[in-house]
Design an enzyme around this catalytic site. Structure first.
Site, PDB file in Angstrom:
ATOM      1  N   CYS A   1       3.701 -52.081 104.507  1.00  0.00           N
ATOM      2  CA  CYS A   1       4.470 -50.844 104.325  1.00  0.00           C
ATOM      3  C   CYS A   1       3.761 -49.687 105.038  1.00  0.00           C
ATOM      4  CB  CYS A   1       4.649 -50.542 102.839  1.00  0.00           C
ATOM      5  SG  CYS A   1       5.651 -49.062 102.615  1.00  0.00           S
TER       6      CYS A   1
ATOM      7  N   LYS B   1       2.724 -60.544 103.304  1.00  0.00           N
ATOM      8  CA  LYS B   1       3.574 -60.100 104.413  1.00  0.00           C
ATOM      9  C   LYS B   1       2.857 -58.951 105.102  1.00  0.00           C
ATOM     10  CE  LYS B   1       8.043 -58.501 105.894  1.00  0.00           C
ATOM     11  NZ  LYS B   1       7.941 -57.027 105.874  1.00  0.00           N
TER      12      LYS B   1
END
Ligand code: FMN
Length: 333
Positions: A102, A141
């Site tokens: 993010c 991720k």
């Protein structure tokens, strides 16, 4: 085939985690359209531990969505591990995913998300502690790096593997790129060649043919699709079919699009109630209508939807007009 820990997916197509999008309503649609694995939107570790009601509701998993991966984010080992333990014990998710991509300052300022990309040692430590504490497989991720001068994708993926991580998904952009520029698949390939755990490739897969190319040329074990599926879950189905048969399916008719859009809304209403669901649906409705002729004239109406009735009346009136126009064109020939 894509296998993470003991969990075997029925195909290699993965719905990307997307905040504000990947709740059970959309994830179920993605499942209806054949996605082998669906990923949930990220949830804050601290919010889970503080028993924040909204965040806990984001951990809800419908049996029909499985196999499913729930994603958490955080910057400190203690809270991350405790949140992972909560997800492990109190949810029926199959996989616990850690967000390491993010790019938003609010997240990176707290040493979470993409901030980890600068420190493979921290990644090792955080992932190892999480893996040790839970039974479900742990995946990560990540983006390829922080910026063009700090691309540690290979070191970072190796750290995940050494720490006992079960798979890694790699988005081919740096943190500073946000969503600009093009995803660099060559770095994803370097990661795939450097580790033995499954690697899921991500970034700019917008057609079934590109999914095929990512699997063939980059050699990844799975292909993750994000923005191309917004308002367009057919993209997932078309990709699954194309990978299986080599055949490209026709795009859906406008009425079919609206029917699915309404199913999405009804599932959102079940989840959040009409008031919240209809407001949340405004952005989805705009995505479902993308590419449909004359959609500009109902854009203002979409932005002022208040009730389910508003949505249904506006969208079906629009589709009927489209169908009438097509019928007129056919009879004029
Ligand atoms: C609206 C939106 C929300 C996102 N939220 C998350 C998230 O919660 N967790 C995450 O790991 N990535 C998140 N991403 C990144 C996507 O998972 C994906 O990596 C990115 O969109 C690139 O893939 P694409 O080109 O197929 O869209 C988000 C992306 C979008 C567009």
């Amino acid at each position: 085939m894509l296998k993470i820990g003991d969990i075997e997916m029925k195909n290699q197509v993965v719905l990307a985690p997307m905040a504000g999008v990947c709740n059970p309503a959309f994830r179920l649609i993605a499942k209806d359209f054949g996605a082998g694995l669906v990923c949930a939107e990220m949830v804050s570790d601290k919010a889970i531990l503080n028993k924040n009601e909204r965040s806990l509701s984001m951990l809800y998993v419908d049996e029909r969505e499985k196999p499913l991966s729930l994603q958490i984010f955080g910057g400190e080992k203690e809270t991350l591990v405790e949140a992972a333990k909560f997800v492990d014990k109190h949810t029926n998710a199959d996989i616990i995913d850690i967000n390491m991509g993010c790019p938003v300052p609010k997240i990176t300022k707290c040493d979470a998300g993409a901030k980890w990309l600068l420190d493979p040692n921290k990644i090792y430590e955080m992932v190892a502690a999480t893996v040790e504490a839970v039974d479900k497989p742990v995946t990560v991720k990540m983006r390829i790096g922080w910026d063009a001068d700090h691309i540690f994708a290979v070191e970072n993926a190796r750290a995940v593997e050494r720490a006992g991580g079960s798979a890694v998904a790699v988005h081919g952009r740096t943190r500073v790129q946000m969503y600009e520029g093009k995803a660099d698949w060559s770095i994803i390939k370097e990661v795939k060649q450097a580790v033995n755990i499954p690697v899921i490739g991500n970034g700019d897969v917008t057609t079934p043919q590109e999914a095929r190319r990512m699997l063939d040329e980059i050699g990844v074990d799975g292909v993750m699709i994000g923005r191309a599926a917004l308002g367009n879950p057919w993209m997932l189905y078309q990709t699954v079919q194309y990978l299986e048969t080599g055949k490209l399916l026709e795009p859906p008719a406008p009425r079919e699009k609206i029917d699915v859009c309404m199913t999405h809304l009804d599932r959102l209403i079940d989840l959040k109630g009409e008031h919240v669901a209809v407001r949340e649906m405004r952005k989805h409705a705009a995505w479902y209508l993308k590419g449909m002729s004359g959609n500009g004239r109902i854009r203002d109406k979409i932005n002022s939807f208040e009730t389910r009735e508003d949505v249904a009346t506006t969208l079906y009136t629009y589709v009927e007009e489209l169908e009438e126009n097509v019928a007129k064109e056919v009879s004029a020939v």
